[in-house]
Scaffold this motif. Structure first.
Motif, PDB file in Angstrom:
ATOM      1  N   VAL A  88       0.795  -0.923   0.013  1.00 33.53           N
ATOM      2  CA  VAL A  88      -0.264  -0.378  -0.381  1.00 33.53           C
ATOM      3  C   VAL A  88       0.509   1.191   0.327  1.00 33.53           C
ATOM      4  N   SER A  89       2.429   0.879  -0.408  1.00 30.56           N
ATOM      5  CA  SER A  89       2.904   2.114   0.308  1.00 30.56           C
ATOM      6  C   SER A  89       2.773   2.842  -1.311  1.00 30.56           C
ATOM      7  N   GLY A  90       2.449   2.621  -1.907  1.00 29.61           N
ATOM      8  CA  GLY A  90       3.283   3.956  -2.961  1.00 29.61           C
ATOM      9  C   GLY A  90       1.201   4.935  -3.369  1.00 29.61           C
ATOM     10  N   ILE A  91       0.380   4.310  -2.779  1.00 36.17           N
ATOM     11  CA  ILE A  91      -0.621   5.281  -3.223  1.00 36.17           C
ATOM     12  C   ILE A  91      -0.597   6.063  -1.757  1.00 36.17           C
ATOM     13  N   GLU A  92      -0.164   5.131  -0.433  1.00 35.87           N
ATOM     14  CA  GLU A  92       0.029   5.944   0.559  1.00 35.87           C
ATOM     15  C   GLU A  92       1.391   7.390  -0.041  1.00 35.87           C
ATOM     16  N   GLN A  93       2.213   7.369  -0.570  1.00 37.97           N
ATOM     17  CA  GLN A  93       3.328   8.507  -0.064  1.00 37.97           C
ATOM     18  C   GLN A  93       2.646   8.840  -1.414  1.00 37.97           C
ATOM     19  N   GLY A  94       1.934   8.691  -2.925  1.00 35.03           N
ATOM     20  CA  GLY A  94       1.500   9.039  -3.300  1.00 35.03           C
ATOM     21  C   GLY A  94       2.910   9.759  -4.655  1.00 35.03           C
ATOM     22  N   PRO A  95       2.662  10.688  -5.612  1.00 31.44           N
ATOM     23  CA  PRO A  95       1.672  10.558  -6.725  1.00 31.44           C
ATOM     24  C   PRO A  95       0.645   8.988  -6.815  1.00 31.44           C
ATOM     25  N   VAL A  96      -0.680   9.310  -6.881  1.00 33.01           N
ATOM     26  CA  VAL A  96      -1.276   8.311  -7.888  1.00 33.01           C
ATOM     27  C   VAL A  96      -1.328   8.644  -9.406  1.00 33.01           C
ATOM     28  N   ARG A  97      -1.261   7.499  -9.727  1.00 33.69           N
ATOM     29  CA  ARG A  97      -1.161   7.525 -11.154  1.00 33.69           C
ATOM     30  C   ARG A  97      -1.785   6.446 -11.929  1.00 33.69           C
ATOM     31  N   ARG A  98      -2.099   6.587 -13.271  1.00 37.47           N
ATOM     32  CA  ARG A  98      -3.794   5.440 -13.903  1.00 37.47           C
ATOM     33  C   ARG A  98      -2.810   4.406 -14.204  1.00 37.47           C
ATOM     34  N   GLY A  99      -3.744   3.710 -13.579  1.00 37.61           N
ATOM     35  CA  GLY A  99      -3.177   1.765 -13.701  1.00 37.61           C
ATOM     36  C   GLY A  99      -2.644   2.197 -12.172  1.00 37.61           C
ATOM     37  N   ASP A 100      -2.698   2.637 -11.197  1.00 37.97           N
ATOM     38  CA  ASP A 100      -1.365   2.118  -9.687  1.00 37.97           C
ATOM     39  C   ASP A 100      -2.946   1.554  -8.912  1.00 37.97           C
ATOM     40  N   GLY A 101      -3.407   2.059  -9.024  1.00 35.22           N
ATOM     41  CA  GLY A 101      -5.524   1.337  -8.503  1.00 35.22           C
ATOM     42  C   GLY A 101      -4.945  -0.358  -8.692  1.00 35.22           C
ATOM     43  N   ARG A 102      -5.448  -0.532  -8.950  1.00 32.09           N
ATOM     44  CA  ARG A 102      -5.397  -2.115  -9.674  1.00 32.09           C
ATOM     45  C   ARG A 102      -3.686  -2.586  -9.550  1.00 32.09           C
ATOM     46  N   ASP A 103      -3.087  -2.095  -9.633  1.00 33.05           N
ATOM     47  CA  ASP A 103      -1.184  -2.344  -8.715  1.00 33.05           C
ATOM     48  C   ASP A 103      -1.472  -2.662  -7.155  1.00 33.05           C
ATOM     49  N   VAL A 104      -1.882  -2.081  -6.673  1.00 27.63           N
ATOM     50  CA  VAL A 104      -2.011  -1.185  -5.703  1.00 27.63           C
ATOM     51  C   VAL A 104      -2.899  -2.881  -4.505  1.00 27.63           C
ATOM     52  N   ILE A 105      -3.957  -3.100  -5.768  1.00 22.95           N
ATOM     53  CA  ILE A 105      -4.788  -4.965  -5.348  1.00 22.95           C
ATOM     54  C   ILE A 105      -4.366  -5.851  -5.253  1.00 22.95           C
ATOM     55  N   ALA A 106      -3.422  -6.331  -6.788  1.00 23.61           N
ATOM     56  CA  ALA A 106      -2.579  -6.764  -6.955  1.00 23.61           C
ATOM     57  C   ALA A 106      -1.607  -7.059  -6.237  1.00 23.61           C
ATOM     58  N   ALA A 107      -1.083  -6.004  -5.360  1.00 27.18           N
ATOM     59  CA  ALA A 107      -0.184  -6.367  -4.694  1.00 27.18           C
ATOM     60  C   ALA A 107      -0.953  -6.990  -3.477  1.00 27.18           C
ATOM     61  N   ILE A 108      -1.501  -5.851  -3.038  1.00 25.98           N
ATOM     62  CA  ILE A 108      -2.320  -6.666  -1.544  1.00 25.98           C
ATOM     63  C   ILE A 108      -2.672  -8.272  -2.011  1.00 25.98           C
ATOM     64  N   VAL A 109      -3.084  -8.272  -2.795  1.00 22.90           N
ATOM     65  CA  VAL A 109      -2.959  -9.855  -3.102  1.00 22.90           C
ATOM     66  C   VAL A 109      -2.160 -11.224  -3.215  1.00 22.90           C
ATOM     67  N   GLU A 110      -0.923 -10.404  -3.520  1.00 25.89           N
ATOM     68  CA  GLU A 110       0.086 -10.927  -3.401  1.00 25.89           C
ATOM     69  C   GLU A 110       0.672 -11.157  -2.868  1.00 25.89           C
ATOM     70  N   ALA A 111       0.567 -10.241  -1.467  1.00 28.09           N
ATOM     71  CA  ALA A 111       1.043  -9.898   0.080  1.00 28.09           C
ATOM     72  C   ALA A 111       0.689 -11.293   0.978  1.00 28.09           C
ATOM     73  N   TYR A 112      -0.782 -11.449   0.256  1.00 29.36           N
ATOM     74  CA  TYR A 112      -1.468 -12.804   0.960  1.00 29.36           C
ATOM     75  C   TYR A 112      -0.675 -13.905   0.426  1.00 29.36           C
ATOM     76  N   ILE A 113      -1.015 -14.043  -1.116  1.00 30.02           N
ATOM     77  CA  ILE A 113      -0.896 -15.223  -1.315  1.00 30.02           C
ATOM     78  C   ILE A 113       0.553 -15.899  -0.994  1.00 30.02           C
ATOM     79  N   MET A 114       1.810 -14.859  -0.495  1.00 32.20           N
ATOM     80  CA  MET A 114       3.104 -15.443  -0.671  1.00 32.20           C
ATOM     81  C   MET A 114       3.516 -15.425   0.346  1.00 32.20           C
ATOM     82  N   PHE A 115       2.585 -14.610   1.566  1.00 31.34           N
ATOM     83  CA  PHE A 115       2.669 -14.493   2.652  1.00 31.34           C
ATOM     84  C   PHE A 115       2.376 -16.389   3.313  1.00 31.34           C
ATOM     85  N   VAL A 116       1.351 -16.529   2.916  1.00 34.85           N
ATOM     86  CA  VAL A 116       1.426 -17.932   3.145  1.00 34.85           C
ATOM     87  C   VAL A 116       1.451 -19.295   2.218  1.00 34.85           C
ATOM     88  N   GLU A 117       2.121 -18.912   1.087  1.00 34.75           N
ATOM     89  CA  GLU A 117       2.791 -19.832   0.307  1.00 34.75           C
ATOM     90  C   GLU A 117       4.197 -19.630   1.663  1.00 34.75           C
TER      91      GLU A 117
END
Length: 222
Positions: A88-117
Motif C-alpha cells: 500500500v505504500s505507493g498509494i499512501e505516499q503518492g502521487p497516484v497515477r493511472r493504473g496504480d489502483g489495480r497495481d495496489v490491489i494486485a500487491a495486496i493479493v500477492e502479499a497474502y498469497i506469498m505470505f501463506v506460500e
C-alpha cells in the motif's frame, strides 16, 4: 523385566547458544509444533524435548506456553504487515497515477498469497487460531489481520467515494478473498501456481473495486 535401558540417563542437550539464537530456535520449533498439532495439544515438555533444552531454560525465555504461542503469532503477524505495508505504500505516499489502483490491489493479493506460500501451515496461527476463548488473547492473535485491514481501508477510502467504514468492509472482503485463495492452494495443491492465483484473484477483486473509483478523482499523469 527390563529392556536394558536406563531411564535415569540424562537427556542429551543441544549445544550452548547465545540467548537470541536460543530464543529464535525455540520460536521456530514452537511454530512447527503449534502449526501441526494446535495450541492445546502441545506442551512445554514437547517443546523443550524437541529443542533439547531443560524446562527451566525454556521458561527463562518464555514464562508460559501462552507467552510462547503469542510470541510466535507476533512474529508471523509482523511478517504479514511488512508485506502489506509494501503493497500500500505507493498509494499512501503518492502521487497516484493511472493504473496504480489495480497495481495496489494486485500487491495486496500477492502479499497474502506469498505470505501463506512462505509460512505454510503456520499461517493458520493468524487466520485459524484455536486460542480465542479470551478476549484479550483473541485481540492479540487478530492484531495483524485487523491492522492490515485498517491500512488497506485507508488506501481504498482515498481512491473511492466511500467513507472509511465502507472502505473497511471492502478491505475485509478483499483480504478474505486473497486469504481464502491462498489457504485453498495450501490445503488443496493444484497446477494453479501462486503467480496465476494472484492474477486471477486480482482480476476478480479489481472488477469490483474499479467500479467504485470516484468520478472526481484526480490522477497524477506520468
Amino acid at each position: 523385566m527390563t529392556d536394558g535401558t536406563d531411564d535415569s540417563t540424562p537427556r542429551a542437550r543441544s549445544p550452548r547458544m547465545a540467548r537470541d539464537e536460543r530464543r529464535a530456535q525455540v520460536l521456530r520449533i514452537a511454530q512447527e509444533l503449534f502449526s501441526s498439532e494446535g495450541f492445546h495439544h502441545v506442551s512445554m515438555d514437547d517443546i523443550a524435548e524437541r529443542a533439547e533444552v531443560s524446562k527451566p531454560v525454556l521458561y527463562r525465555h518464555f514464562p508460559s506456553k501462552l507467552d510462547l504461542y503469542l510470541a510466535v503469532v507476533d512474529q508471523n503477524g509482523a511478517d504479514l504487515l511488512v508485506a502489506v505495508d509494501a503493497a500500500v505504500s505507493g498509494i499512501e505516499q503518492g502521487p497516484v497515477r493511472r493504473g496504480d489502483g489495480r497495481d495496489v490491489i494486485a500487491a495486496i493479493v500477492e502479499a497474502y498469497i506469498m505470505f501463506v506460500e512462505g509460512a505454510g501451515e503456520s499461517s493458520a496461527l493468524l487466520f485459524e487460531s484455536d486460542v480465542t476463548h479470551d478476549a484479550d488473547v483473541r485481540a492479540r492473535v487478530e492484531h495483524a489481520s485487523s491492522e492490515a485491514a485498517r491500512r488497506i481501508s485507508v488506501v481504498l477510502s482515498q481512491v473511492t467515494a466511500l467513507p472509511l467504514d465502507d472502505a473497511s468492509m471492502l478491505a475485509v472482503s478483499l483480504i478474505s478473498m486473497a486469504q481464502g485463495a491462498a489457504t485453498h492452494r495450501l490445503r488443496q495443491p493444484s497446477d494453479v501456481g501462486p503467480e496465476r492465483t494472484v492474477e486471477l484473484v486480482t482480476q476478480l477483486a479489481w472488477g469490483g473495486v474499479s467500479a467504485l473509483i470516484r468520478p472526481d478523482f484526480e490522477y497524477e499523469d506520468a
